[in-house]
Design a protein around this motif. Structure first.
Motif, PDB file in Angstrom:
ATOM      1  N   ALA A 242       4.484  83.648 103.633  1.00 55.78           N
ATOM      2  CA  ALA A 242       4.231  83.559 102.194  1.00 55.78           C
ATOM      3  C   ALA A 242       4.358  84.926 101.541  1.00 55.78           C
ATOM      4  CB  ALA A 242       2.845  82.962 101.952  1.00 55.78           C
ATOM      5  N   SER A 243       3.822  85.950 102.197  1.00 58.66           N
ATOM      6  CA  SER A 243       3.883  87.302 101.641  1.00 58.66           C
ATOM      7  C   SER A 243       5.322  87.798 101.541  1.00 58.66           C
ATOM      8  CB  SER A 243       3.049  88.247 102.512  1.00 58.66           C
ATOM      9  OG  SER A 243       3.093  89.563 102.012  1.00 58.66           O
ATOM     10  N   ALA A 244       6.149  87.444 102.526  1.00 63.54           N
ATOM     11  CA  ALA A 244       7.548  87.891 102.517  1.00 63.54           C
ATOM     12  C   ALA A 244       8.343  87.259 101.386  1.00 63.54           C
ATOM     13  CB  ALA A 244       8.198  87.573 103.862  1.00 63.54           C
ATOM     14  N   THR A 245       7.945  86.078 100.914  1.00 58.41           N
ATOM     15  CA  THR A 245       8.649  85.484  99.780  1.00 58.41           C
ATOM     16  C   THR A 245       8.360  86.256  98.491  1.00 58.41           C
ATOM     17  OG1 THR A 245       6.859  83.913  99.234  1.00 58.41           O
ATOM     18  CG2 THR A 245       8.496  83.195 100.844  1.00 58.41           C
ATOM     19  N   ARG A 246       7.216  86.940  98.451  1.00 54.71           N
ATOM     20  CA  ARG A 246       6.867  87.737  97.269  1.00 54.71           C
ATOM     21  C   ARG A 246       7.507  89.118  97.333  1.00 54.71           C
ATOM     22  NH1 ARG A 246       0.889  86.496  99.086  1.00 54.71           N
ATOM     23  NH2 ARG A 246       1.019  84.220  99.059  1.00 54.71           N
ATOM     24  N   GLU A 247       7.583  89.681  98.535  1.00 55.37           N
ATOM     25  CA  GLU A 247       8.175  91.006  98.730  1.00 55.37           C
ATOM     26  C   GLU A 247       9.092  90.953  99.943  1.00 55.37           C
ATOM     27  OE1 GLU A 247       5.392  94.240  98.709  1.00 55.37           O
ATOM     28  OE2 GLU A 247       4.016  93.169  97.389  1.00 55.37           O
ATOM     29  N   PRO A 248      10.334  90.495  99.766  1.00 56.47           N
ATOM     30  CA  PRO A 248      11.261  90.389 100.900  1.00 56.47           C
ATOM     31  C   PRO A 248      11.505  91.714 101.626  1.00 56.47           C
ATOM     32  CG  PRO A 248      12.101  89.189  98.995  1.00 56.47           C
ATOM     33  CD  PRO A 248      10.922  89.990  98.523  1.00 56.47           C
ATOM     34  N   LEU A 293       5.182  74.922 112.698  1.00 60.71           N
ATOM     35  CA  LEU A 293       5.254  75.666 111.438  1.00 60.71           C
ATOM     36  C   LEU A 293       6.689  75.838 110.961  1.00 60.71           C
ATOM     37  CD1 LEU A 293       2.647  77.744 113.004  1.00 60.71           C
ATOM     38  CD2 LEU A 293       2.394  77.615 110.550  1.00 60.71           C
ATOM     39  N   THR A 294       7.576  76.229 111.879  1.00 58.77           N
ATOM     40  CA  THR A 294       8.958  76.481 111.461  1.00 58.77           C
ATOM     41  C   THR A 294       9.667  75.197 111.049  1.00 58.77           C
ATOM     42  OG1 THR A 294       9.653  76.409 113.795  1.00 58.77           O
ATOM     43  CG2 THR A 294       9.170  78.571 112.863  1.00 58.77           C
ATOM     44  N   ASP A 295       9.300  74.060 111.658  1.00 61.94           N
ATOM     45  CA  ASP A 295       9.926  72.790 111.286  1.00 61.94           C
ATOM     46  C   ASP A 295       9.580  72.385 109.852  1.00 61.94           C
ATOM     47  OD1 ASP A 295      11.073  72.637 113.751  1.00 61.94           O
ATOM     48  OD2 ASP A 295       9.790  71.046 114.527  1.00 61.94           O
ATOM     49  N   LEU A 296       8.413  72.791 109.377  1.00 67.16           N
ATOM     50  CA  LEU A 296       7.955  72.387 108.040  1.00 67.16           C
ATOM     51  C   LEU A 296       8.164  73.466 106.981  1.00 67.16           C
ATOM     52  CD1 LEU A 296       4.534  70.617 108.827  1.00 67.16           C
ATOM     53  CD2 LEU A 296       6.729  69.532 108.347  1.00 67.16           C
ATOM     54  N   ALA A 297       8.542  74.661 107.396  1.00 68.79           N
ATOM     55  CA  ALA A 297       8.543  75.803 106.480  1.00 68.79           C
ATOM     56  C   ALA A 297       9.387  75.566 105.229  1.00 68.79           C
ATOM     57  CB  ALA A 297       9.012  77.061 107.208  1.00 68.79           C
ATOM     58  N   LEU A 298      10.618  75.076 105.386  1.00 65.51           N
ATOM     59  CA  LEU A 298      11.473  74.869 104.219  1.00 65.51           C
ATOM     60  C   LEU A 298      10.869  73.838 103.270  1.00 65.51           C
ATOM     61  CD1 LEU A 298      15.105  74.883 105.706  1.00 65.51           C
ATOM     62  CD2 LEU A 298      13.920  76.717 104.503  1.00 65.51           C
ATOM     63  N   ASP A 299      10.353  72.741 103.815  1.00 63.03           N
ATOM     64  CA  ASP A 299       9.790  71.688 102.968  1.00 63.03           C
ATOM     65  C   ASP A 299       8.552  72.167 102.214  1.00 63.03           C
ATOM     66  OD1 ASP A 299      11.670  69.716 103.756  1.00 63.03           O
ATOM     67  OD2 ASP A 299      10.563  69.400 105.619  1.00 63.03           O
ATOM     68  N   VAL A 300       7.774  73.048 102.832  1.00 63.31           N
ATOM     69  CA  VAL A 300       6.540  73.523 102.205  1.00 63.31           C
ATOM     70  C   VAL A 300       6.821  74.601 101.165  1.00 63.31           C
ATOM     71  CG1 VAL A 300       4.385  74.769 102.654  1.00 63.31           C
ATOM     72  CG2 VAL A 300       5.062  72.891 104.154  1.00 63.31           C
ATOM     73  N   PHE A 301       7.858  75.408 101.382  1.00 63.89           N
ATOM     74  CA  PHE A 301       8.052  76.596 100.539  1.00 63.89           C
ATOM     75  C   PHE A 301       9.121  76.440  99.463  1.00 63.89           C
ATOM     76  CE2 PHE A 301       5.607  78.597 103.828  1.00 63.89           C
ATOM     77  CZ  PHE A 301       5.028  79.711 103.231  1.00 63.89           C
ATOM     78  N   ARG A 302      10.115  75.560  99.653  1.00 62.49           N
ATOM     79  CA  ARG A 302      11.299  75.601  98.786  1.00 62.49           C
ATOM     80  C   ARG A 302      10.970  75.386  97.309  1.00 62.49           C
ATOM     81  NH1 ARG A 302      12.979  70.683 101.646  1.00 62.49           N
ATOM     82  NH2 ARG A 302      14.638  71.928 102.604  1.00 62.49           N
ATOM     83  N   HIS A 303       9.999  74.555  96.987  1.00 55.96           N
ATOM     84  CA  HIS A 303       9.700  74.268  95.585  1.00 55.96           C
ATOM     85  C   HIS A 303       8.740  75.279  94.967  1.00 55.96           C
ATOM     86  CE1 HIS A 303       6.687  72.397  98.098  1.00 55.96           C
ATOM     87  NE2 HIS A 303       5.895  72.186  97.067  1.00 55.96           N
ATOM     88  N   ASP A 319      16.431  77.566  99.637  1.00 51.29           N
ATOM     89  CA  ASP A 319      16.585  77.374 101.077  1.00 51.29           C
ATOM     90  C   ASP A 319      17.309  78.554 101.716  1.00 51.29           C
ATOM     91  OD1 ASP A 319      15.404  74.944 100.595  1.00 51.29           O
ATOM     92  OD2 ASP A 319      16.863  73.781 101.743  1.00 51.29           O
ATOM     93  N   ALA A 320      18.294  79.102 101.009  1.00 48.39           N
ATOM     94  CA  ALA A 320      19.023  80.251 101.555  1.00 48.39           C
ATOM     95  C   ALA A 320      18.104  81.467 101.671  1.00 48.39           C
ATOM     96  CB  ALA A 320      20.225  80.569 100.672  1.00 48.39           C
ATOM     97  N   VAL A 321      17.278  81.685 100.657  1.00 48.30           N
ATOM     98  CA  VAL A 321      16.331  82.804 100.693  1.00 48.30           C
ATOM     99  C   VAL A 321      15.342  82.619 101.839  1.00 48.30           C
ATOM    100  CG1 VAL A 321      14.470  83.963  99.440  1.00 48.30           C
ATOM    101  CG2 VAL A 321      16.556  83.303  98.227  1.00 48.30           C
TER     102      VAL A 321
END
Length: 339
Positions: A242-248, A293-303, A319-321
């Motif tokens: 989650a933190s990496a999505t804020r500061e890649p 966790l990795t199986d659900l990561a895109l579904d939980v974070f993309r929106h 999804d690319a990010v």
């Protein structure tokens, strides 16, 4: 610093998940009418066990409605569908107070939200006032009508759909509401083999769905899923993601920063851990492994990512990010899973 995952609790509890368990029987019943869509069905069950909600994006005709209805029949729960339209008002969903002339009193007429599985079809066709009316019930599992508060039945799941093709006559979902959805699942077209089976079933008499469990049993399974062990190293991984999505730049992806205006909120890391715990339970384990966790990561974070106009012009998707961040972030390695 990423700690090693030390593993724990290796024996499935057998109270609902695992081969031959009620969860597998529920999936078997639903698949009498649904062909393919394994990811969607799995995510629906994860959401039910984790007490979350799902936003589903897909073109019309992909059995989104049928999947929810079939699942409701298999768990013996109530199912209501609301077709969202521009002229919908909050009372159409939540209910309202009606004046009863013989008694001179107001009586409450509860809306379709009082159910176990609520399908909000094409949710982005209703104005923001109606979409926001769902916020309280999605978060608090209750509705306030007048001065009275009414609890919705347990379990309770909202599945909202939106059509990615048409934008005319639609209203973007408020960010506060989008964040209330545990997952956003993108449903694609079936394969040619799956579509052949779909057509075959469509021209034959429909199969009856048998009730496998009841809502009370599902609530008990939710409590079992709550006891699934999550190692602190995996919680740390969810927080780092989650933190990496804020500061890649934290994971060496500073070039992605220009594409992300706002990253995921703390609700994302909470949802990822809760969802992984439910997924581990579905897979017959009493502990979470990194793959959950990795199986659900895109579904939980993309929106939950708000992308910049530069991302739109460069055709960069959420999804690319996220895929780039997942590839750069080190996943905890299990040090041992016990005997």
């Amino acid at each position: 610093m990423t700690r090693q995952w030390n593993g724990s609790a290796t024996t499935p509890n057998g109270s609902g998940a695992g081969p031959g368990g009620p969860v597998e029987q529920v999936l078997y019943e639903v698949k009498k009418t649904i062909v393919g869509q394994d990811a969607l069905l799995e995510r629906l069950l994860v959401a039910l066990l984790a007490r979350g909600h799902i936003l589903v994006e897909g073109v019309p005709g992909l059995a989104k409605t049928l999947a929810v209805k079939s699942l409701a029949e298999a768990i013996g729960g109530q199912f209501h569908r609301v077709q969202f339209t521009p002229d919908l008002v909050p009372a159409d969903i939540l209910g309202t107070r009606i004046y009863h002339q013989p008694t001179g009193e107001f009586q409450v007429s509860l809306g379709p939200v009082f159910t176990n599985l609520l399908l909000a079809d094409e949710i982005n066709r209703a104005p923001a006032k109606v979409q926001s009316a769902l916020l309280e019930v999605m978060q608090e599992q209750q509705v306030t009508i007048g001065r009275e508060t009414h609890r919705v039945p347990a379990p309770f799941l909202v599945m909202a759909t939106q059509n990615p093709i048409e934008s005319e006559g639609t209203y973007p979902l408020p960010e506060a509401q989008v964040d209330r959805f545990m997952m956003k699942v993108v449903v694609g077209y079936p394969s040619t083999t799956e579509e052949f089976v779909i057509v075959e079933r469509a021209i034959a008499p429909g199969a009856a769905i048998q009730r496998i469990i009841d809502p009370e049993q599902l609530v008990a399974m939710q409590r079992d899923a709550d006891r699934v062990y999550v190692d602190p190293a995996l919680i740390e991984y969810a927080v780092q993601l989650a933190s990496a999505t804020r500061e890649p730049a934290q994971v060496g992806l500073g070039d992605l920063a220009r594409y992300v205006m706002f990253g995921a909120s703390p609700r994302a890391s909470i949802s990822l851990v809760l969802g992984a715990r439910a997924l581990a339970y579905l897979r017959g384990r009493e502990y979470v492994v990194p793959e959950d966790l990795t199986d659900l990561a895109l579904d939980v974070f993309r929106h939950r990512l708000v992308l910049s106009y530069e991302a739109l012009s460069d055709d960069v998707t959420a999804d690319a990010v996220l895929t780039g961040i997942l590839g750069a972030l080190r996943v905890p390695e299990p040090a041992g899973r016990g005997g």
